[in-house]
Scaffold this motif. Structure first.
Motif, PDB file in Angstrom:
ATOM      1  N   ASP A  59       0.892  -1.153  -0.051  1.00 24.41           N
ATOM      2  CA  ASP A  59      -0.116   0.108   0.027  1.00 24.41           C
ATOM      3  C   ASP A  59       0.826   1.166   0.087  1.00 24.41           C
ATOM      4  O   ASP A  59       1.374   1.724   0.987  1.00 24.41           O
ATOM      5  CB  ASP A  59      -0.882  -0.003   1.158  1.00 24.41           C
ATOM      6  N   THR A  60       1.048   1.974  -1.108  1.00 23.49           N
ATOM      7  CA  THR A  60       2.040   2.817  -1.185  1.00 23.49           C
ATOM      8  C   THR A  60       1.542   4.055  -2.347  1.00 23.49           C
ATOM      9  O   THR A  60       0.458   3.767  -3.246  1.00 23.49           O
ATOM     10  CB  THR A  60       3.350   2.513  -1.846  1.00 23.49           C
ATOM     11  N   ASP A  61       2.122   5.054  -2.257  1.00 28.36           N
ATOM     12  CA  ASP A  61       1.854   6.149  -3.348  1.00 28.36           C
ATOM     13  C   ASP A  61       3.130   6.141  -4.085  1.00 28.36           C
ATOM     14  O   ASP A  61       4.070   5.163  -4.204  1.00 28.36           O
ATOM     15  CB  ASP A  61       1.690   7.371  -2.722  1.00 28.36           C
ATOM     16  N   ASP A  62       3.062   6.975  -5.186  1.00 25.39           N
ATOM     17  CA  ASP A  62       4.203   7.114  -6.089  1.00 25.39           C
ATOM     18  C   ASP A  62       5.446   7.767  -5.251  1.00 25.39           C
ATOM     19  O   ASP A  62       5.300   9.140  -5.336  1.00 25.39           O
ATOM     20  CB  ASP A  62       3.674   7.895  -7.236  1.00 25.39           C
ATOM     21  N   THR A  63       6.265   6.962  -4.900  1.00 28.97           N
ATOM     22  CA  THR A  63       7.453   7.631  -3.843  1.00 28.97           C
ATOM     23  C   THR A  63       8.708   7.737  -4.763  1.00 28.97           C
ATOM     24  O   THR A  63       8.715   6.889  -5.471  1.00 28.97           O
ATOM     25  CB  THR A  63       7.365   6.957  -2.690  1.00 28.97           C
TER      26      THR A  63
END
Length: 214
Positions: free
Chosen positions: A138-142
């Motif tokens: 579960d991540t964003d565009d990092t």
């Protein structure tokens, strides 16, 4: 590539199974039966739809290893798993489990409170029979996600708690995998159409494979 990719399946959400030389599960959830076939189970974080002790037990062989963030170790012990079954990991570190090299990649939100970077939650880049598979969690565009090198990228697209389909397609465009697989939609969060929206937004030279069918 097609032969190796055919070894992957998703029963729902982010519950991914790989059946190769080793059988590997990522975040098993809502598993209908009890296959007890997993040599390794990777857990990205301890939200209920990713760390489900009953589903983990349904898929684990007696000698299976449960890989999970160090910050989730206490929850696993409280759930009844023994310390000898666990391989706690830290974001940014490299490991090998049962002959599978892997890296724990930071997974967190930017501008949302649901997955703080400080929790040390992760995605994984695992080398499975020569294929580098990035299961992002579960991540964003990092920046850390964009630094990944992979052949296949399994990216959350359902929005709210993670990236939207358009944002995930943007990350895929930066990663340049051969294959991109949308996850984390059509079950707990997101719409059935999110997988198709992700596929439509990808660059033409990245193949989209939608493994969530129900």
């Amino acid at each position: 590539m097609d032969d190796i990719l055919s070894r992957f399946s998703i029963n729902c959400h982010s519950s991914i199974r790989y059946a190769g030389a080793m059988t590997v599960w990522f975040d098993p959830f809502r598993v209908a039966d009890a296959p007890c076939d997993a040599d390794v189970v990777f857990v990205t974080h301890d939200h209920y739809d990713h760390f489900s002790p009953e589903d983990i037990r349904r898929v684990m062989k007696p000698d299976a290893v449960l890989v999970l963030p160090e910050s989730c170790r206490a929850a696993a012990l409280e759930a009844g798993f023994s310390a000898s079954q666990l391989l706690p990991v830290r974001a940014g570190e490299h490991y090998t489990v049962k002959g599978i090299p892997f890296t724990a990649v930071p997974a967190y939100n930017i501008g949302k409170p649901f997955h703080p970077r400080s929790n040390g939650w992760v995605g994984y880049v695992a080398e499975l029979d020569g294929l580098r598979a990035y299961v992002a969690g579960d991540t964003d565009d990092t920046p850390e996600a964009r630094a990944v090198s992979c052949d296949a990228a399994f990216l959350p697209v359902g929005g709210t708690y993670t990236m939207t389909a358009a944002q995930a397609a943007g990350l895929a465009a930066a990663l340049r995998p051969q294959i991109a697989v949308p996850t984390h939609y059509g079950c707990i969060v997101g719409e059935r159409m999110d997988g198709a929206a992700f596929a439509a937004a990808l660059p033409a030279d990245i193949s989209a494979v939608q493994l969530i069918r129900q």
